[in-house]
Design a protein around this motif. Sequence first.
Motif, PDB file in Angstrom:
ATOM      1  N   ALA A  69      45.845  42.474  47.481  1.00 59.96           N
ATOM      2  CA  ALA A  69      44.578  41.788  47.206  1.00 59.96           C
ATOM      3  C   ALA A  69      43.740  42.559  46.189  1.00 59.96           C
ATOM      4  CB  ALA A  69      43.793  41.588  48.495  1.00 59.96           C
ATOM      5  N   LYS A  70      43.679  43.875  46.313  1.00 61.48           N
ATOM      6  CA  LYS A  70      42.870  44.679  45.391  1.00 61.48           C
ATOM      7  C   LYS A  70      43.454  44.648  43.982  1.00 61.48           C
ATOM      8  CE  LYS A  70      39.375  47.460  44.864  1.00 61.48           C
ATOM      9  NZ  LYS A  70      38.011  46.992  45.034  1.00 61.48           N
ATOM     10  N   LEU A  71      44.777  44.805  43.871  1.00 59.84           N
ATOM     11  CA  LEU A  71      45.402  44.729  42.555  1.00 59.84           C
ATOM     12  C   LEU A  71      45.193  43.343  41.952  1.00 59.84           C
ATOM     13  CD1 LEU A  71      47.066  45.905  40.257  1.00 59.84           C
ATOM     14  CD2 LEU A  71      49.127  45.225  41.511  1.00 59.84           C
ATOM     15  N   ALA A  72      45.339  42.316  42.773  1.00 58.56           N
ATOM     16  CA  ALA A  72      45.147  40.947  42.294  1.00 58.56           C
ATOM     17  C   ALA A  72      43.734  40.750  41.760  1.00 58.56           C
ATOM     18  CB  ALA A  72      45.431  39.951  43.415  1.00 58.56           C
ATOM     19  N   SER A  73      42.738  41.246  42.479  1.00 63.19           N
ATOM     20  CA  SER A  73      41.360  41.067  42.016  1.00 63.19           C
ATOM     21  C   SER A  73      41.104  41.858  40.739  1.00 63.19           C
ATOM     22  CB  SER A  73      40.359  41.420  43.107  1.00 63.19           C
ATOM     23  OG  SER A  73      40.409  42.783  43.425  1.00 63.19           O
ATOM     24  N   MET A  74      41.746  43.021  40.577  1.00 58.84           N
ATOM     25  CA  MET A  74      41.615  43.796  39.350  1.00 58.84           C
ATOM     26  C   MET A  74      42.175  43.025  38.158  1.00 58.84           C
ATOM     27  SD  MET A  74      42.693  47.562  40.772  1.00 58.84           S
ATOM     28  CE  MET A  74      42.726  48.386  39.199  1.00 58.84           C
ATOM     29  N   LEU A  75      43.198  42.216  38.413  1.00 57.63           N
ATOM     30  CA  LEU A  75      43.859  41.459  37.349  1.00 57.63           C
ATOM     31  C   LEU A  75      43.343  40.030  37.238  1.00 57.63           C
ATOM     32  CD1 LEU A  75      47.469  42.709  38.086  1.00 57.63           C
ATOM     33  CD2 LEU A  75      46.100  43.259  36.078  1.00 57.63           C
ATOM     34  N   ALA A 111      39.962  59.310  36.767  1.00 60.05           N
ATOM     35  CA  ALA A 111      39.478  58.414  37.825  1.00 60.05           C
ATOM     36  C   ALA A 111      38.459  57.426  37.272  1.00 60.05           C
ATOM     37  CB  ALA A 111      38.875  59.221  38.961  1.00 60.05           C
ATOM     38  N   HIS A 112      37.909  57.687  36.088  1.00 54.73           N
ATOM     39  CA  HIS A 112      36.914  56.785  35.504  1.00 54.73           C
ATOM     40  C   HIS A 112      37.480  55.387  35.280  1.00 54.73           C
ATOM     41  CE1 HIS A 112      34.194  60.103  35.031  1.00 54.73           C
ATOM     42  NE2 HIS A 112      35.076  60.762  34.324  1.00 54.73           N
ATOM     43  N   ILE A 113      38.744  55.304  34.913  1.00 56.63           N
ATOM     44  CA  ILE A 113      39.340  53.995  34.657  1.00 56.63           C
ATOM     45  C   ILE A 113      39.369  53.162  35.933  1.00 56.63           C
ATOM     46  CG2 ILE A 113      41.766  54.681  34.977  1.00 56.63           C
ATOM     47  CD1 ILE A 113      40.864  52.418  32.173  1.00 56.63           C
ATOM     48  N   ARG A 114      39.684  53.800  37.045  1.00 61.42           N
ATOM     49  CA  ARG A 114      39.708  53.069  38.313  1.00 61.42           C
ATOM     50  C   ARG A 114      38.297  52.657  38.712  1.00 61.42           C
ATOM     51  NH1 ARG A 114      43.298  54.611  43.526  1.00 61.42           N
ATOM     52  NH2 ARG A 114      42.844  52.754  44.712  1.00 61.42           N
ATOM     53  N   GLU A 118      37.040  48.831  39.327  1.00 60.95           N
ATOM     54  CA  GLU A 118      36.411  48.437  40.586  1.00 60.95           C
ATOM     55  C   GLU A 118      35.025  47.850  40.346  1.00 60.95           C
ATOM     56  OE1 GLU A 118      36.744  51.681  43.351  1.00 60.95           O
ATOM     57  OE2 GLU A 118      38.914  51.392  43.546  1.00 60.95           O
ATOM     58  N   ARG A 119      34.279  48.393  39.372  1.00 61.25           N
ATOM     59  CA  ARG A 119      32.975  47.795  39.027  1.00 61.25           C
ATOM     60  C   ARG A 119      33.158  46.389  38.478  1.00 61.25           C
ATOM     61  NH1 ARG A 119      31.885  52.940  37.020  1.00 61.25           N
ATOM     62  NH2 ARG A 119      32.198  52.247  34.895  1.00 61.25           N
ATOM     63  N   LEU A 120      34.190  46.186  37.661  1.00 62.01           N
ATOM     64  CA  LEU A 120      34.463  44.845  37.137  1.00 62.01           C
ATOM     65  C   LEU A 120      34.787  43.873  38.262  1.00 62.01           C
ATOM     66  CD1 LEU A 120      36.600  45.670  33.984  1.00 62.01           C
ATOM     67  CD2 LEU A 120      34.297  44.708  34.024  1.00 62.01           C
ATOM     68  N   ASP A 124      32.532  40.496  39.571  1.00 60.87           N
ATOM     69  CA  ASP A 124      33.023  39.122  39.747  1.00 60.87           C
ATOM     70  C   ASP A 124      32.339  38.448  40.923  1.00 60.87           C
ATOM     71  OD1 ASP A 124      34.715  39.299  37.618  1.00 60.87           O
ATOM     72  OD2 ASP A 124      36.523  39.613  38.809  1.00 60.87           O
ATOM     73  N   LEU A 125      31.896  39.253  41.875  1.00 57.93           N
ATOM     74  CA  LEU A 125      31.277  38.708  43.074  1.00 57.93           C
ATOM     75  C   LEU A 125      29.800  38.397  42.867  1.00 57.93           C
ATOM     76  CD1 LEU A 125      32.882  41.178  45.635  1.00 57.93           C
ATOM     77  CD2 LEU A 125      33.712  38.912  44.972  1.00 57.93           C
ATOM     78  N   GLU A 126      29.227  38.930  41.794  1.00 57.91           N
ATOM     79  CA  GLU A 126      27.806  38.733  41.532  1.00 57.91           C
ATOM     80  C   GLU A 126      27.565  37.372  40.886  1.00 57.91           C
ATOM     81  OE1 GLU A 126      26.497  42.023  39.177  1.00 57.91           O
ATOM     82  OE2 GLU A 126      27.055  43.484  40.703  1.00 57.91           O
ATOM     83  N   GLU A 127      26.319  36.959  40.910  1.00 59.43           N
ATOM     84  CA  GLU A 127      25.917  35.687  40.321  1.00 59.43           C
ATOM     85  C   GLU A 127      26.114  35.729  38.801  1.00 59.43           C
ATOM     86  OE1 GLU A 127      21.738  33.339  39.828  1.00 59.43           O
ATOM     87  OE2 GLU A 127      22.077  34.425  41.688  1.00 59.43           O
ATOM     88  N   ASN A 128      26.715  34.685  38.250  1.00 58.12           N
ATOM     89  CA  ASN A 128      26.994  34.631  36.813  1.00 58.12           C
ATOM     90  C   ASN A 128      25.746  34.483  35.963  1.00 58.12           C
ATOM     91  OD1 ASN A 128      29.718  34.927  37.135  1.00 58.12           O
ATOM     92  ND2 ASN A 128      30.141  32.756  37.187  1.00 58.12           N
ATOM     93  N   ASP A 129      24.682  33.901  36.496  1.00 57.36           N
ATOM     94  CA  ASP A 129      23.469  33.667  35.724  1.00 57.36           C
ATOM     95  C   ASP A 129      22.437  34.773  35.916  1.00 57.36           C
ATOM     96  OD1 ASP A 129      24.497  31.298  34.741  1.00 57.36           O
ATOM     97  OD2 ASP A 129      23.684  30.114  36.392  1.00 57.36           O
ATOM     98  N   ALA A 130      22.887  35.951  36.303  1.00 52.29           N
ATOM     99  CA  ALA A 130      21.955  37.051  36.531  1.00 52.29           C
ATOM    100  C   ALA A 130      21.228  37.396  35.233  1.00 52.29           C
ATOM    101  CB  ALA A 130      22.707  38.274  37.058  1.00 52.29           C
TER     102      ALA A 130
END
Length: 145
Positions: A69-75, A111-114, A118-120, A124-130
């Motif tokens: 699930a985590k890899l999928a959400s990253m991609l 570790a910065h890349i990870r 993860e921030r990206l 995705d979970l945040e509101e798009n019209d922020a």
Amino acid sequence: MYHYRECGLRNVWLANGYDEHDTPYGPGIAIHDVEGLHRAIAHGIVNKGGKLTGSELRFLRQEMGLSQAKLASMLGNEAQTVALWEKRSSQPKIADRFIRAIYRELDEGNAHIRDMIERLVDSDLEENDARITLEQDSGGWKVAA
């Protein structure tokens, strides 16, 4: 030589780095430095030519400590998609390259890349019209804190 199937890959053989011994249940094997062995296997996978097999993708994902699930959400995919890639060895070329690159970066201590990925994923979970608030200073325009 020992056929090391415990890693989930069919093509890994150990020339040394293990001890054979008898147990009450039959012959046993003790692998030296399993963590180092798995890093070496991952290096072999990441640097090999051709497309990752499903079992190689699974091995790298697990070495990075990522769930499907985590890899999928990253991609930007669903967990079932990653499960199918692992089962059928049919991931897109961009996913193959991304997974190899992420493993390389993590292995080299970046570790910065990870963190960035993860921030990206979290964004995705945040509101798009922020609202995006900007401010200008002597260095130019910047996103306001």
